[in-house]
Design a protein around this motif. Structure first.
Motif, PDB file in Angstrom:
ATOM      1  N   UNK A 178     -36.625  51.896  19.683  1.00  0.00           N
ATOM      2  CA  UNK A 178     -36.660  52.001  18.232  1.00  0.00           C
ATOM      3  C   UNK A 178     -35.498  51.239  17.619  1.00  0.00           C
ATOM      4  N   UNK A 179     -35.573  50.967  16.327  1.00  0.00           N
ATOM      5  CA  UNK A 179     -34.542  50.180  15.657  1.00  0.00           C
ATOM      6  C   UNK A 179     -33.183  50.870  15.685  1.00  0.00           C
ATOM      7  N   UNK A 180     -33.188  52.193  15.527  1.00  0.00           N
ATOM      8  CA  UNK A 180     -31.919  52.927  15.499  1.00  0.00           C
ATOM      9  C   UNK A 180     -31.247  52.898  16.868  1.00  0.00           C
ATOM     10  N   UNK A 181     -32.017  53.195  17.930  1.00  0.00           N
ATOM     11  CA  UNK A 181     -31.459  53.179  19.280  1.00  0.00           C
ATOM     12  C   UNK A 181     -30.960  51.784  19.635  1.00  0.00           C
ATOM     13  N   UNK A 182     -31.733  50.767  19.279  1.00  0.00           N
ATOM     14  CA  UNK A 182     -31.326  49.394  19.582  1.00  0.00           C
ATOM     15  C   UNK A 182     -30.023  49.045  18.864  1.00  0.00           C
ATOM     16  N   UNK A 183     -29.889  49.468  17.620  1.00  0.00           N
ATOM     17  CA  UNK A 183     -28.669  49.195  16.867  1.00  0.00           C
ATOM     18  C   UNK A 183     -27.471  49.909  17.483  1.00  0.00           C
ATOM     19  N   UNK A 184     -27.675  51.154  17.931  1.00  0.00           N
ATOM     20  CA  UNK A 184     -26.582  51.916  18.548  1.00  0.00           C
ATOM     21  C   UNK A 184     -26.138  51.259  19.849  1.00  0.00           C
ATOM     22  N   UNK A 185     -27.095  50.858  20.682  1.00  0.00           N
ATOM     23  CA  UNK A 185     -26.756  50.224  21.950  1.00  0.00           C
ATOM     24  C   UNK A 185     -26.065  48.878  21.729  1.00  0.00           C
ATOM     25  N   UNK A 186     -26.552  48.116  20.767  1.00  0.00           N
ATOM     26  CA  UNK A 186     -25.939  46.821  20.476  1.00  0.00           C
ATOM     27  C   UNK A 186     -24.509  46.988  19.995  1.00  0.00           C
ATOM     28  N   UNK A 215     -27.397  38.543  34.379  1.00  0.00           N
ATOM     29  CA  UNK A 215     -26.600  39.595  35.018  1.00  0.00           C
ATOM     30  C   UNK A 215     -26.144  39.174  36.407  1.00  0.00           C
ATOM     31  N   UNK A 216     -27.019  38.473  37.146  1.00  0.00           N
ATOM     32  CA  UNK A 216     -26.662  38.052  38.508  1.00  0.00           C
ATOM     33  C   UNK A 216     -25.500  37.059  38.485  1.00  0.00           C
ATOM     34  N   UNK A 217     -25.501  36.156  37.495  1.00  0.00           N
ATOM     35  CA  UNK A 217     -24.400  35.201  37.389  1.00  0.00           C
ATOM     36  C   UNK A 217     -23.090  35.926  37.096  1.00  0.00           C
ATOM     37  N   UNK A 218     -23.108  36.852  36.152  1.00  0.00           N
ATOM     38  CA  UNK A 218     -21.897  37.581  35.805  1.00  0.00           C
ATOM     39  C   UNK A 218     -21.395  38.417  36.976  1.00  0.00           C
ATOM     40  N   UNK A 219     -22.317  39.016  37.713  1.00  0.00           N
ATOM     41  CA  UNK A 219     -21.923  39.786  38.900  1.00  0.00           C
ATOM     42  C   UNK A 219     -21.298  38.857  39.943  1.00  0.00           C
ATOM     43  N   UNK A 220     -21.881  37.665  40.118  1.00  0.00           N
ATOM     44  CA  UNK A 220     -21.322  36.705  41.064  1.00  0.00           C
ATOM     45  C   UNK A 220     -19.914  36.275  40.689  1.00  0.00           C
ATOM     46  N   UNK A 221     -19.696  35.997  39.415  1.00  0.00           N
ATOM     47  CA  UNK A 221     -18.357  35.640  38.941  1.00  0.00           C
ATOM     48  C   UNK A 221     -17.394  36.806  39.169  1.00  0.00           C
ATOM     49  N   UNK A 222     -17.866  38.015  38.899  1.00  0.00           N
ATOM     50  CA  UNK A 222     -17.024  39.191  39.091  1.00  0.00           C
ATOM     51  C   UNK A 222     -16.640  39.415  40.540  1.00  0.00           C
ATOM     52  N   UNK A 223     -17.589  39.219  41.452  1.00  0.00           N
ATOM     53  CA  UNK A 223     -17.307  39.392  42.883  1.00  0.00           C
ATOM     54  C   UNK A 223     -16.286  38.366  43.350  1.00  0.00           C
ATOM     55  N   UNK A 259     -27.761  45.109  29.557  1.00  0.00           N
ATOM     56  CA  UNK A 259     -29.089  45.326  30.144  1.00  0.00           C
ATOM     57  C   UNK A 259     -29.816  46.472  29.444  1.00  0.00           C
ATOM     58  N   UNK A 260     -29.070  47.509  29.075  1.00  0.00           N
ATOM     59  CA  UNK A 260     -29.698  48.628  28.367  1.00  0.00           C
ATOM     60  C   UNK A 260     -30.234  48.190  26.997  1.00  0.00           C
ATOM     61  N   UNK A 261     -29.542  47.221  26.367  1.00  0.00           N
ATOM     62  CA  UNK A 261     -29.983  46.729  25.060  1.00  0.00           C
ATOM     63  C   UNK A 261     -31.378  46.120  25.134  1.00  0.00           C
ATOM     64  N   UNK A 262     -31.686  45.461  26.266  1.00  0.00           N
ATOM     65  CA  UNK A 262     -32.986  44.784  26.396  1.00  0.00           C
ATOM     66  C   UNK A 262     -33.940  45.563  27.313  1.00  0.00           C
ATOM     67  N   UNK A 263     -33.638  46.811  27.573  1.00  0.00           N
ATOM     68  CA  UNK A 263     -34.404  47.606  28.533  1.00  0.00           C
ATOM     69  C   UNK A 263     -35.623  48.226  27.850  1.00  0.00           C
ATOM     70  N   UNK A 264     -36.763  47.624  28.033  1.00  0.00           N
ATOM     71  CA  UNK A 264     -38.013  48.203  27.547  1.00  0.00           C
ATOM     72  C   UNK A 264     -38.114  48.264  26.031  1.00  0.00           C
ATOM     73  N   UNK A 293     -37.353  44.524  32.060  1.00  0.00           N
ATOM     74  CA  UNK A 293     -36.367  43.535  31.646  1.00  0.00           C
ATOM     75  C   UNK A 293     -36.898  42.155  31.997  1.00  0.00           C
ATOM     76  N   UNK A 294     -36.718  41.199  31.105  1.00  0.00           N
ATOM     77  CA  UNK A 294     -37.163  39.836  31.361  1.00  0.00           C
ATOM     78  C   UNK A 294     -36.361  39.219  32.512  1.00  0.00           C
TER      79      UNK A 294
END
Length: 231
Positions: free
Chosen positions: A178-186, A122-130, A170-175, A114-115
């Motif tokens: 394929x196009x189908x898997x990416x579309x399903x996750x998105x 993700x860290x910002x969103x987790x901080x807001x959530x906490x 995070x799963x959407x940008x994880x490694x 993950x970039x």
């Protein structure tokens, strides 16, 4: 279920169903090289779905603020602030901007495909959530009954939206994907978050309606008692 919730659902759910159908069609078009307008995607900038989300989260923030003004229970103010944040974040992409700015501060971890910018987001969103959860934990101790049940249900909707918006994101940008898997996750991310926002709105409409109708009944009874007493 209140009549206000049923009326809101009667108008909102068919439109939401159309938007989800357009999103499915847009993803299918992308996979088959038959691109459809970007506004068909649920979570694209200034898309039909995004405009609806702006309206719903802003409406929740307004209702929570009005309940806080009336009840002075801090839990409503905590929810109002959170939904103002969610509206602004969705509209002007606060967490994406933060991710680009703070990404260089995060190390590239080889074990995580993950970039760093996505980790920063993700860290910002987790901080807001906490911060929100801490405020909520302190606030709910001062309320009981129906108000407690509503606030816990609304918190569950927020948690569900965060699950889709942070974890699945995070799963959407994880490694490599394929196009189908990416579309399903998105689609899973966007539709799941969309559904949680709609559910949160319908719950809030119902609770807001019940609270204000109860207040008006109480005001009328108080006025009647005052007239009888003075008479």
């Amino acid at each position: 279920m209140s009549k206000a919730t049923l009326r809101a659902a009667f108008f909102l759910l068919p439109y939401a169903g159309v938007l989800i159908g357009l999103d499915v069609a847009a993803h299918y078009g992308s996979l088959t090289n038959a691109e459809l307008p970007v506004q068909f995607y649920l979570a694209s900038d200034r898309s039909f779905g995004e405009y609806l989300e702006y309206a719903l989260t802003a409406a929740i923030a307004v209702m929570m603020f009005l309940l806080w003004r009336r009840e002075r229970a801090i839990v409503y103010l905590a929810h109002a602030i959170l939904f103002v944040w969610l509206t602004l974040d969705n509209w002007i992409e606060l967490h994406e901007t933060f991710g680009l700015a703070a990404g260089p501060l995060f190390p590239q971890i080889s074990a995580l495909p993950v970039e760093p910018s996505h980790l920063a987001e993700a860290s910002l969103m987790v901080g807001v959530g906490v911060f929100w959860l801490a405020s909520l934990a302190l606030a709910v101790r001062s309320i009981t009954g129906r108000a407690l049940a509503f606030n816990l249900a609304l918190a569950a909707c927020v948690f569900g939206a965060a699950l889709f918006g942070v974890v699945v994101d995070l799963l959407v940008v994880w490694g490599e994907q394929g196009k189908v898997l990416h579309a399903i996750l998105t689609f899973t991310e966007d539709a799941g978050e969309f559904a949680m926002i709609i559910l949160a709105f319908l719950l809030t409409v119902g609770f807001f309606d019940l609270e204000y109708r109860q207040k008006h009944i109480g005001d009328r009874e108080t006025a009647a008692d005052s007239i009888l007493t003075s008479g």
